[in-house]
Write a protein that holds these residues in place. Sequence first.
Motif, PDB file in Angstrom:
ATOM      1  N   ASN A 274       1.963  10.757 -10.759  1.00 10.41           N
ATOM      2  CA  ASN A 274       1.140  11.878 -10.947  1.00 10.41           C
ATOM      3  C   ASN A 274       1.843  13.281 -11.496  1.00 10.41           C
ATOM      4  O   ASN A 274       1.532  13.783 -12.468  1.00 10.41           O
ATOM      5  CB  ASN A 274       0.435  12.618  -9.666  1.00 10.41           C
ATOM      6  CG  ASN A 274      -0.886  11.324  -9.635  1.00 10.41           C
ATOM      7  OD1 ASN A 274      -1.234  10.523 -10.437  1.00 10.41           O
ATOM      8  ND2 ASN A 274      -1.320  11.300  -8.301  1.00 10.41           N
TER       9      ASN A 274
ATOM     10  N   LEU B 298       2.382   6.378  -7.052  1.00 10.36           N
ATOM     11  CA  LEU B 298       1.385   6.914  -7.916  1.00 10.36           C
ATOM     12  C   LEU B 298       1.472   8.455  -7.503  1.00 10.36           C
ATOM     13  O   LEU B 298       1.594   9.378  -8.574  1.00 10.36           O
ATOM     14  CB  LEU B 298      -0.092   6.701  -7.504  1.00 10.36           C
ATOM     15  CG  LEU B 298      -1.094   7.144  -8.278  1.00 10.36           C
ATOM     16  CD1 LEU B 298      -1.125   6.885  -9.679  1.00 10.36           C
ATOM     17  CD2 LEU B 298      -2.440   6.831  -7.770  1.00 10.36           C
ATOM     18  N   ARG B 299       1.424   8.912  -6.134  1.00 12.75           N
ATOM     19  CA  ARG B 299       1.668  10.381  -6.100  1.00 12.75           C
ATOM     20  C   ARG B 299       2.892  11.308  -6.238  1.00 12.75           C
ATOM     21  O   ARG B 299       2.864  12.189  -6.607  1.00 12.75           O
ATOM     22  CB  ARG B 299       1.179  10.526  -4.560  1.00 12.75           C
ATOM     23  CG  ARG B 299      -0.214   9.988  -4.156  1.00 12.75           C
ATOM     24  CD  ARG B 299      -0.682  10.385  -2.822  1.00 12.75           C
ATOM     25  NE  ARG B 299      -2.129  10.184  -2.622  1.00 12.75           N
ATOM     26  CZ  ARG B 299      -2.718   9.939  -1.439  1.00 12.75           C
ATOM     27  NH1 ARG B 299      -2.075  10.223  -0.364  1.00 12.75           N
ATOM     28  NH2 ARG B 299      -3.981   9.549  -1.207  1.00 12.75           N
TER      29      ARG B 299
ATOM     30  N   ARG C  34      -5.570   1.423  -6.987  1.00 12.44           N
ATOM     31  CA  ARG C  34      -5.100   1.620  -5.714  1.00 12.44           C
ATOM     32  C   ARG C  34      -5.819   1.952  -4.603  1.00 12.44           C
ATOM     33  O   ARG C  34      -5.573   1.510  -3.383  1.00 12.44           O
ATOM     34  CB  ARG C  34      -3.861   2.677  -5.968  1.00 12.44           C
ATOM     35  CG  ARG C  34      -2.947   2.728  -4.934  1.00 12.44           C
ATOM     36  CD  ARG C  34      -2.229   4.187  -4.821  1.00 12.44           C
ATOM     37  NE  ARG C  34      -3.304   5.227  -4.462  1.00 12.44           N
ATOM     38  CZ  ARG C  34      -3.743   5.549  -3.218  1.00 12.44           C
ATOM     39  NH1 ARG C  34      -3.255   4.742  -2.227  1.00 12.44           N
ATOM     40  NH2 ARG C  34      -4.574   6.507  -2.930  1.00 12.44           N
ATOM     41  N   ARG C  35      -6.831   2.715  -4.820  1.00 10.96           N
ATOM     42  CA  ARG C  35      -7.813   3.081  -3.663  1.00 10.96           C
ATOM     43  C   ARG C  35      -8.660   1.724  -3.221  1.00 10.96           C
ATOM     44  O   ARG C  35      -8.768   1.726  -1.876  1.00 10.96           O
ATOM     45  CB  ARG C  35      -8.570   4.108  -4.138  1.00 10.96           C
ATOM     46  CG  ARG C  35      -7.983   5.495  -4.252  1.00 10.96           C
ATOM     47  CD  ARG C  35      -8.985   6.555  -4.461  1.00 10.96           C
ATOM     48  NE  ARG C  35      -9.723   6.595  -5.620  1.00 10.96           N
ATOM     49  CZ  ARG C  35      -9.300   7.050  -6.947  1.00 10.96           C
ATOM     50  NH1 ARG C  35      -7.921   7.524  -6.941  1.00 10.96           N
ATOM     51  NH2 ARG C  35      -9.964   6.885  -8.010  1.00 10.96           N
TER      52      ARG C  35
ATOM     53  N   GLU D  95      -5.922   0.052  -1.106  1.00 14.80           N
ATOM     54  CA  GLU D  95      -5.670   0.756   0.253  1.00 14.80           C
ATOM     55  C   GLU D  95      -6.653   0.446   1.285  1.00 14.80           C
ATOM     56  O   GLU D  95      -6.479   0.605   2.510  1.00 14.80           O
ATOM     57  CB  GLU D  95      -5.754   2.292  -0.117  1.00 14.80           C
ATOM     58  CG  GLU D  95      -5.566   3.315   1.081  1.00 14.80           C
ATOM     59  CD  GLU D  95      -4.084   3.264   1.429  1.00 14.80           C
ATOM     60  OE1 GLU D  95      -3.698   3.660   2.694  1.00 14.80           O
ATOM     61  OE2 GLU D  95      -3.242   2.952   0.477  1.00 14.80           O
TER      62      GLU D  95
ATOM     63  N   GLU E   2       2.637   1.522  -3.309  1.00 13.77           N
ATOM     64  CA  GLU E   2       1.729   1.925  -4.583  1.00 13.77           C
ATOM     65  C   GLU E   2       1.301   3.322  -4.526  1.00 13.77           C
ATOM     66  O   GLU E   2       1.273   4.241  -5.345  1.00 13.77           O
ATOM     67  CB  GLU E   2       0.418   1.085  -4.354  1.00 13.77           C
ATOM     68  CG  GLU E   2       0.904  -0.328  -4.919  1.00 13.77           C
ATOM     69  CD  GLU E   2      -0.169  -1.219  -4.241  1.00 13.77           C
ATOM     70  OE1 GLU E   2      -0.117  -2.497  -4.487  1.00 13.77           O
ATOM     71  OE2 GLU E   2      -1.110  -1.104  -3.528  1.00 13.77           O
ATOM     72  N   ARG E   3       1.065   3.815  -3.097  1.00 11.48           N
ATOM     73  CA  ARG E   3       0.770   5.343  -2.964  1.00 11.48           C
ATOM     74  C   ARG E   3       1.759   6.164  -3.421  1.00 11.48           C
ATOM     75  O   ARG E   3       1.497   7.229  -4.117  1.00 11.48           O
ATOM     76  CB  ARG E   3       0.252   5.635  -1.323  1.00 11.48           C
ATOM     77  CG  ARG E   3      -0.172   6.891  -1.341  1.00 11.48           C
ATOM     78  CD  ARG E   3      -0.836   7.078   0.226  1.00 11.48           C
ATOM     79  NE  ARG E   3       0.226   6.970   1.154  1.00 11.48           N
ATOM     80  CZ  ARG E   3       0.500   5.692   1.996  1.00 11.48           C
ATOM     81  NH1 ARG E   3      -0.630   5.012   1.886  1.00 11.48           N
ATOM     82  NH2 ARG E   3       1.267   5.490   2.847  1.00 11.48           N
ATOM     83  N   ARG E   4       2.983   5.907  -2.792  1.00  7.73           N
ATOM     84  CA  ARG E   4       3.989   6.500  -3.080  1.00  7.73           C
ATOM     85  C   ARG E   4       4.480   6.931  -4.447  1.00  7.73           C
ATOM     86  O   ARG E   4       4.871   7.747  -5.274  1.00  7.73           O
ATOM     87  CB  ARG E   4       5.453   6.316  -2.329  1.00  7.73           C
ATOM     88  CG  ARG E   4       5.111   6.737  -0.907  1.00  7.73           C
ATOM     89  CD  ARG E   4       6.500   6.318  -0.157  1.00  7.73           C
ATOM     90  NE  ARG E   4       6.245   6.499   1.263  1.00  7.73           N
ATOM     91  CZ  ARG E   4       7.217   6.111   2.158  1.00  7.73           C
ATOM     92  NH1 ARG E   4       7.930   5.076   1.909  1.00  7.73           N
ATOM     93  NH2 ARG E   4       6.837   6.453   3.341  1.00  7.73           N
TER      94      ARG E   4
ATOM     95  N   LYS F  63       0.804  -1.080  -0.116  1.00  6.77           N
ATOM     96  CA  LYS F  63       0.014   0.109  -0.090  1.00  6.77           C
ATOM     97  C   LYS F  63       0.998   1.173  -0.166  1.00  6.77           C
ATOM     98  O   LYS F  63       0.399   2.339  -0.565  1.00  6.77           O
ATOM     99  CB  LYS F  63      -0.963   0.079   1.138  1.00  6.77           C
ATOM    100  CG  LYS F  63      -1.953  -1.006   1.294  1.00  6.77           C
ATOM    101  CD  LYS F  63      -2.772  -0.989   2.411  1.00  6.77           C
ATOM    102  CE  LYS F  63      -4.061  -2.162   2.487  1.00  6.77           C
ATOM    103  NZ  LYS F  63      -4.643  -1.981   3.684  1.00  6.77           N
ATOM    104  N   ILE F  64       1.833   1.386   0.794  1.00  5.78           N
ATOM    105  CA  ILE F  64       2.821   2.358   0.915  1.00  5.78           C
ATOM    106  C   ILE F  64       3.603   2.692  -0.456  1.00  5.78           C
ATOM    107  O   ILE F  64       3.635   3.670  -1.071  1.00  5.78           O
ATOM    108  CB  ILE F  64       3.755   2.385   2.052  1.00  5.78           C
ATOM    109  CG1 ILE F  64       3.228   2.531   3.285  1.00  5.78           C
ATOM    110  CG2 ILE F  64       4.801   3.351   2.081  1.00  5.78           C
ATOM    111  CD1 ILE F  64       3.853   1.834   4.706  1.00  5.78           C
TER     112      ILE F  64
ATOM    113  N   GLY G  70      -5.326   4.624 -10.232  1.00  2.00           N
ATOM    114  CA  GLY G  70      -5.737   5.293  -9.323  1.00  2.00           C
ATOM    115  C   GLY G  70      -6.732   4.646  -8.547  1.00  2.00           C
ATOM    116  O   GLY G  70      -6.823   4.530  -7.252  1.00  2.00           O
TER     117      GLY G  70
END
Length: 147
Positions: A62, A57-58, A109-110, A113, A53-55, A50-51, A106
């Motif tokens: 992005n 993407l963001r 990923r959510r 999450e 994937e979030r990092r 999760k960490i 995105g």
Amino acid sequence: MEFSGDAYLWIKAGHIISVIAWMAGLLYLPRLFVYHCGTEAGSEASETFKIMERRLLRAIMNPAMLSSLLFGGLLLADSSTDWSAGWLHVKLLCVVGLMVIHMMMGGWRRAFEVDANTKPEKFFRIANEVPTILMIIIVLVAVLKPW
């Protein structure tokens, strides 16, 4: 608008660098989803994915997408752009496709999450091919300019 030769080359370099970073993310994030599918919800591995994937993407995807669109838009704004070229329309359509798959990633990923993913590993293996196919088309039409 017309850019000087040097300015045009710097903008083009910025576009290429941004696209490489964006594509790296578009190719890697679905691979993370494949691995994430194999973990138990709430496990240490799942939380690590999760960490990651979030990092990805963001912090990478992005900004890289936005800078790709900014630099690409500047290149399109140059007075030398031939808007009647068929290859350009195909390229832009494929770029829209990349943006759509980016947004879909995105959403996926959510779902991961909140431990709500319902898609199987095979789905993400197939989804991983979409940006590859679009990238190949973009490169071929931009380099060969067949129409």
